[in-house]
Write a protein that holds these residues in place. Structure first.
Motif, mmCIF file in Angstrom:
data_model
loop_
_atom_site.group_PDB
_atom_site.id
_atom_site.type_symbol
_atom_site.label_atom_id
_atom_site.label_comp_id
_atom_site.label_asym_id
_atom_site.label_seq_id
_atom_site.Cartn_x
_atom_site.Cartn_y
_atom_site.Cartn_z
ATOM 1 N N ASP A 160 0.814 -1.219 0.000
ATOM 2 C CA ASP A 160 0.000 0.000 0.000
ATOM 3 C C ASP A 160 0.846 1.266 0.000
ATOM 4 N N LYS A 161 2.098 1.134 -0.390
ATOM 5 C CA LYS A 161 2.980 2.291 -0.564
ATOM 6 C C LYS A 161 3.318 2.442 -2.038
ATOM 7 N N TYR A 162 4.069 1.469 -2.575
ATOM 8 C CA TYR A 162 4.324 1.446 -4.012
ATOM 9 C C TYR A 162 3.779 0.177 -4.663
ATOM 10 N N ILE A 163 3.256 -0.742 -3.844
ATOM 11 C CA ILE A 163 2.595 -1.952 -4.334
ATOM 12 C C ILE A 163 1.087 -1.775 -4.180
ATOM 13 N N ARG A 164 0.345 -2.120 -5.221
ATOM 14 C CA ARG A 164 -1.115 -2.124 -5.129
ATOM 15 C C ARG A 164 -1.537 -3.431 -4.468
ATOM 16 N N THR A 165 -1.467 -3.449 -3.167
ATOM 17 C CA THR A 165 -1.614 -4.676 -2.401
ATOM 18 C C THR A 165 -3.029 -5.221 -2.489
ATOM 19 N N PRO A 166 -3.187 -6.500 -2.853
ATOM 20 C CA PRO A 166 -4.525 -7.101 -2.942
ATOM 21 C C PRO A 166 -5.215 -7.158 -1.587
ATOM 22 N N ALA A 167 -6.526 -7.284 -1.628
ATOM 23 C CA ALA A 167 -7.299 -7.404 -0.397
ATOM 24 C C ALA A 167 -7.043 -8.737 0.294
ATOM 25 N N THR A 168 -6.700 -9.775 -0.470
ATOM 26 C CA THR A 168 -6.390 -11.089 0.079
ATOM 27 C C THR A 168 -5.175 -11.641 -0.659
#
Length: 241
Positions: A38-46
């Motif tokens: 959630d900084k430079y990665i579009r982190t998945p919800a799961t």
């Protein structure tokens, strides 16, 4: 042979509960850029896999259309390493269930704040089976997968998508066998590149049209002897062409 094959399939199913994976961070020329979630990665919800080849989640996973607030800084020609984990990023052994043998594919596209589910992608790198599956080599490397940015890459902001492609249930087509089929674990990283080059990714690959359930890279039996495996998607983009 049928009983043997069925036993292998059951073992693969038994490992699914501990199999899932997601991306933690990036290194540039060996320098760790820190926790990128959630900084430079579009982190998945799961950390669950994507099996639906028509879903926009196949591209940058869930939350793929939510732009991250920052970018990894790199120069054309740099070597990047993306690091994956299962649940606990501080545990070097908690990466991916080893039953999940398969490929690792890396793509690049011009930066978009959208989910990337449009024909903008070019393939940067791919690893399939060379003695053993690329995912097994990734586990042995502490969850890291390395690749290099093309030296001719033009400066600018990009999305780089890396996908773990697990084939432990790919001996069944995902469209005809619910809950089976190849498992994709995609994740997208925002990267800002400095360069004097002028090559722009131009393959314009579209995952939702280019990945097919009968693609031999997705519908493949790893439980019988094989000599070759060809990952799905386009050939590796030649930035020098």
């Amino acid at each position: 042979m049928l009983l043997y094959h069925s036993a292998l399939a059951l073992l693969a199913l038994a490992g699914t509960a501990s199999s899932h994976a997601t991306m933690f961070g990036v290194s540039v020329n060996g320098e760790d850029q820190g926790d990128g979630r959630d900084k430079y990665i579009r982190t998945p919800a799961t950390n669950d896999p994507v099996r639906d080849l028509q879903s926009p989640n196949l591209v940058c996973n869930t939350n793929g259309g939510r732009a991250a607030p920052s970018f990894v800084k790199a120069a054309a020609g740099d070597t990047l390493a993306f690091r994956w984990f299962h649940f606990n990023p501080s545990d070097p052994g908690d990466i991916l269930d080893p039953s999940h043998k398969g490929a690792v594919l890396t793509y690049i596209a011009p930066f978009t704040e959208g989910n990337g589910a449009i024909p903008i992608w070019s393939k940067l790198a791919q690893q399939g089976f060379d003695g053993e599956g690329a995912t097994i080599k990734m586990i042995a490397n502490g969850g890291k997968v390395e690749f290099s940015l093309p030296k001719a890459l033009a400066p600018g902001k990009y999305l780089i998508r890396q996908e773990l492609l697990a084939l432990h249930m790919a001996d069944f087509r995902g469209d005809t066998n619910p809950g089976r089929g190849a498992e994709s674990y995609p994740s997208c990283v925002q990267v800002e590149v400095t360069s004097s080059g002028d090559a722009l990714p131009d393959q314009d690959f579209d995952f939702n049209r280019g990945y097919k359930y009968d693609d031999p890279g997705l519908f493949f039996n790893i439980y019988v002897p094989f000599d070759t495996y060809t990952p799905p998607g386009p050939p590796i983009w030649d930035a020098e062409a």
